[in-house]
Design a protein around this motif. Sequence first.
Motif, short mmCIF file in Angstrom:
data_model
loop_
_atom_site.label_atom_id
_atom_site.label_comp_id
_atom_site.label_asym_id
_atom_site.label_seq_id
_atom_site.Cartn_x
_atom_site.Cartn_y
_atom_site.Cartn_z
N GLY A 253 -65.53 -2.56 -4.79
CA GLY A 253 -64.59 -3.53 -5.33
C GLY A 253 -63.22 -2.91 -5.53
O GLY A 253 -63.04 -1.69 -5.44
N ILE A 254 -62.22 -3.76 -5.82
CA ILE A 254 -60.84 -3.33 -5.99
C ILE A 254 -60.27 -4.03 -7.22
O ILE A 254 -60.55 -5.20 -7.47
N GLU B 248 -65.50 -12.88 2.95
CA GLU B 248 -66.64 -12.13 2.43
C GLU B 248 -66.28 -11.37 1.15
O GLU B 248 -66.84 -10.31 0.88
N ARG B 249 -65.34 -11.91 0.38
CA ARG B 249 -64.94 -11.28 -0.88
C ARG B 249 -64.97 -12.31 -2.00
O ARG B 249 -64.61 -13.49 -1.80
N LEU B 250 -65.41 -11.89 -3.16
CA LEU B 250 -65.36 -12.70 -4.37
C LEU B 250 -64.12 -12.29 -5.14
O LEU B 250 -63.96 -11.13 -5.53
N TRP C 247 -68.84 -10.06 -1.33
CA TRP C 247 -69.64 -11.27 -1.47
C TRP C 247 -71.02 -11.07 -0.87
O TRP C 247 -71.15 -10.69 0.30
N ARG C 248 -72.01 -11.29 -1.67
CA ARG C 248 -73.39 -11.34 -1.19
C ARG C 248 -74.01 -12.59 -1.74
O ARG C 248 -73.97 -12.84 -2.95
N ALA D 224 -74.84 -13.14 -5.36
CA ALA D 224 -76.03 -12.40 -5.76
C ALA D 224 -75.96 -12.08 -7.25
O ALA D 224 -74.87 -11.91 -7.81
N PRO D 225 -77.11 -12.01 -7.93
CA PRO D 225 -77.09 -11.77 -9.39
C PRO D 225 -76.32 -10.52 -9.79
O PRO D 225 -75.62 -10.53 -10.81
N ALA D 226 -76.42 -9.43 -9.01
CA ALA D 226 -75.70 -8.20 -9.37
C ALA D 226 -74.20 -8.40 -9.32
O ALA D 226 -73.47 -8.01 -10.25
#
Length: 454
Positions: free
Chosen positions: A428-429, A394-396, A448-449, A358-360
Amino acid sequence: MATEYGQGYGLPTGPGHAQGVGGRRHLMPAALRAPVEGRAWRELAYVLLSLPISILMFTYAVTMVSLGAGLLVTFLGVPVLAAALAGCRGIGSVERARARGLLGLDVGEPEPLRLKRQGFMGWVGAVLKSGTSWRALLYSVLQLPWAVLSFTVTVTVWSLGWSLLTYPLWFWVLPTYAGQDGIQLYGDEQRAIYLDNPFEIAVTAGVGLLFTLATPWIVRALTTVDRVMVHGLLGPSRLATRVVELESDRGVVVDTAAADLRRIERDLHDGAQARLVSLAMDLGLAKEKLREDPQAAARMVDEAHGEVKTALQELRDLARGIHPAVLTDRGLDAALSAVASRCTVPVQVEVDLSERPAPAIEGIAYFTVSELLQNVSKHSRATWAAVEVWRSEERLMLQVADNGVGGADLSRGFGLAGLAERLDAVDGILVVDSPAGGPTRVTAELPWRAERAR
């Protein structure tokens, strides 16, 4: 952003030495010193106090709730039941303080009562609707059976261990006052076995030592259940904790956005705006001298042209700091490659993403890597760096590594800590692995989105 390299490192703990609270080193292993440590005695005091306190709690809770339930056929039942729950909330406060003092358990205060209307009936309704009140009541009821069990086990193993351990000191009491040779292991009408010779006395003391060494760990295991009960029933609920976290994260986001706006305003006012004002004045003077002194006017126009280029470059840098166009058009791979090309050391960039986030999230990832590479340029004294971006479920995941001097510290309250707060605002971490002497490896996780239609 200033990041602290080469600071905040303590002396390493040598092999064979256990390090205690406050940096103290213990030569004796934890298993041997546990029976005489203050923590073991505090946990023992907690278990011993739990039985009489739980009896009082159980008696109060059952009596008051039964009275309130019995009076529900009249109007008095509702206030009595509310008073019972309010008393249980007070009991919860006492129990949290006791667990904090004796078990070292730091439990946050539960959510306060939310009065929808003022007055006595508003208070009654708030108490009856509060989940904290009912959890405190449940704790008051469940604590008694567990306190009986833990008290029985603790007193049994503690007294057995110390009595057997000290048996060489007091075994003479049995033949002198009890009329038998020692502790009786077995006996019937024909024979009896006593622990009365030196070998048997020594073995008995050894068994007592084993029980004595095991008792603190048994008590600790029992108090673990108490910790779970206090934390789960008397602490804030998950929903309340999540609300507090979201409120804190919202505050961080608002403060960060306000700081960014102030920075942009300052950069515009002190940079591009000032240059444009000076440019307008120079062009005005050039216009006046155009007929009188064309050569001087040409020089002024040429200088104004240089000012225009400088102002345009400042505006480009400012726009890139807000949101770079290459990130919107081509994604993280191209945007991070552009950032890496401006770093003072060679940077290898590897982005392994099958789709764009996602852009954000993409913007946060970009600015996180950008700030970390700025730290590499300014503080690390590295000769190379590497950036890796990939998706894990589900994490970037982001990772920036360098071979610099190390010593980056997340606990100083600024620098990396500010970046960690920004990531925390979106769940986030940030993890920093930077021993003295290097290398440094900073890993960031973002939720992650997937990208929607732009």
